[in-house]
Structures are given as structure tokens and as C-alpha cells.
Write an enzyme that holds these catalytic residues in place. Sequence first.
Site, PDB file in Angstrom:
ATOM      1  N   ASN A   1     -10.330   0.017   0.284  1.00  0.00           N
ATOM      2  CA  ASN A   1      -8.869   0.022   0.335  1.00  0.00           C
ATOM      3  C   ASN A   1      -8.338  -0.467  -1.009  1.00  0.00           C
ATOM      4  O   ASN A   1      -8.488  -1.636  -1.353  1.00  0.00           O
ATOM      5  CB  ASN A   1      -8.395  -0.888   1.473  1.00  0.00           C
TER       6      ASN A   1
ATOM      7  N   CYS B   1       0.808  -1.214   0.000  1.00  0.00           N
ATOM      8  CA  CYS B   1       0.000   0.000   0.000  1.00  0.00           C
ATOM      9  C   CYS B   1       0.845   1.271   0.000  1.00  0.00           C
ATOM     10  O   CYS B   1       0.345   2.351  -0.304  1.00  0.00           O
ATOM     11  CB  CYS B   1      -0.935   0.008   1.200  1.00  0.00           C
TER      12      CYS B   1
ATOM     13  N   HIS C   1      -3.014   6.861   3.303  1.00  0.00           N
ATOM     14  CA  HIS C   1      -3.481   5.630   2.679  1.00  0.00           C
ATOM     15  C   HIS C   1      -4.828   5.261   3.260  1.00  0.00           C
ATOM     16  O   HIS C   1      -5.030   5.304   4.477  1.00  0.00           O
ATOM     17  CB  HIS C   1      -2.458   4.519   2.912  1.00  0.00           C
TER      18      HIS C   1
END
Length: 342
Positions: free
Chosen positions: A295, A123, A264
Amino acid sequence: MAARIAQTTGAEHTAILGLGVYRPARVVTNDEVAGPIDSSDEWIRTRSGIKSRRFASADETIQSMSVAAAQGALASSGVAADQVDCVIVATSTHLLLTPAIGPQIATDLGMTGAAAFDISAGCAGFCHALAMASDLVRAGTSKNVLVIGVEKLTNTVDFTDRATAFLFADGAGAVIVGPAEEQGIGPTVWGSDGTQHHAIRQNKDWMEFFAEIDEKGTDAVRPYLAMEGTAVFRWAAHSLEKVCRDAIDRAGLTTDQLDAMIPHQANGRIIEIMARVLKLPEDCALANDIEEAGNTSAASIPLAMEALLRKGESKPGDTALLIAFGAGLSYAAQVVTLPAWK
């Protein structure tokens, strides 16, 4: 006397010149993913902040989503494809070990001869790639760099896994990094913690899977993305404040000078904790794209950046802190000037 090797020098300052994104067409509600994990819309919203997410179709591939996002970045930056001499693709879900997807994306965009490669930093991949791109331009190795964060996480998720099925989604975001009159990308604070490698991982390696096929045939279970949510939450809550403060300090700024924070989009509760411990000013915009995008791993920072700009919560020229963390565990943060977008 040894021969002297010449060295290049590049731009004194770099910036994000343009931004583009691609969001898959299919919107997936919590009710749709809740059934196989015996969950509910309320449970998912409470634990993650997610209301819906986007799932890519078979025709929406890592390659096609990247090209679409890149075309938006080129258009908004005013940089032509033939002026880009490097492409960096941050992804964990291009499911071929080789070749990298970067060269095919570059070719689709008409970038003849451009360097192109993939990086895998989970990520945090987009922020890693952004740091590399800025350094390449400042060193004179490249003139303009296309950075793409892209994931098709639905190819890797077990939709009966209560820990992951409701979290992950698909999408792509891209930026052009190039020379600027003033510094628009601050120094990067990055690192890793391999003691936490188990927290987000592929749950078996490919050789283990092949051996299982030999033993069990069609009863073999393919590798899936696995996550220990509590471990990730604790690590992020404990470790990320210092990373954020270091990035702000290295940029020569204070939190009061931030117009936006773009973390994030891992979990709504983590985002809230980060904003609270940093004591952001009331008028500092806080990206919360996870509500509608889920996500999306390496794609989440550029997607969240676009959402802030599109909704008018931030504007081009604003100063924003980017902070990302994920598999590895890896992390990276930098302060940037927000770009034009399309």
C-alpha cells in the site's frame, strides 16, 4: 458602474497525456517484516494479498522519487518541462509542515515560475489532484499540469505495529494532464466522512509529542501512522460501490464499457469485493499491484496503472475506472482514458 473582471476559458477536453513511475530499488519480502510483529508470510498474504513491497533508501526521498516519476511522465507525454505551468503533489509523508515540496520538485525539473503546491487527502490524494488538474486546464488557469502521487511511508510506520507494519511501502507515480481532442478524464465523484477520522491517522499530534519530550526526554515516543483495519474494511465494503457507480454514470458509461478498474491498492480482499459487487465483465482488467508494491497511499493509483500497462493487461486508450479512499476518510473516483507510459 463597476469594472468588469475578465475571465479565462481553457480546453474543452482534457486527458492524461503521459505516465511515469518510480519504484525504490529495495524489494522487501513478507518474511523480512513478519518477525517484529510475530507474523508469517502466509498470514500477511491471506489478510492483505501482499507478497512483497518496496522500501526507499535514505537517498530515495520524496523529492528524488517525484522527479524521477515526473521525468517519465514528461517523456511519455511529449510535453516539455517548460510547457508545464502547474505542479500538484499529493502526499502525506513530506514531513515538513512548510515549505511544500512541490516548488522544489518543479525547480529540479526546470519548470521556472510554475505554480506548485502539495495536497493532503491520504490515499485518495492522487485522484483529488487529478480532478483539480483537469479543472484547471478546462478553466484556462493552466495549460498543462503535472500531477504526482508520492509517499515514503516507511518514515511513518512503527514496524512493531501488527496493524500497519506489513501494509505500507514507498514509491511515486506522475501524470501530465493537458488538453485533448476528446474527453479523457470523466467527472469526479468525491467526498469525505469525518466521522471516520480515527480509522487512519497520526496517533498523536506534534504538540502532544513536544510535551511528552519535555516530560520524558528521550523516552518520549514519536508519532506514528495508526490504522483501525476493521473500521476501514467495513467502511470501504459498505460505501464504495455507490461512489464507483456514480463515477461511471457521470461519465455516461456502463460497467460493460470498462476495460480496466484501478482501485487504490489498500487490501487485496477489498479489491476483490469491489470487483464482485460491481459485476465487472470478465475481460475487464483488475489492477492488483498490491501483491508486489504494498500500500503506497497516494502513489498507489499511478503505480497500479503503470503495472497494468507494463504487463500488457491494459493498453493506452483503454477506458478505466479509478477509485481511491483513505485517511479522512476521503474518497474520489473518475473514469479515464489510459495514457502512454514510460
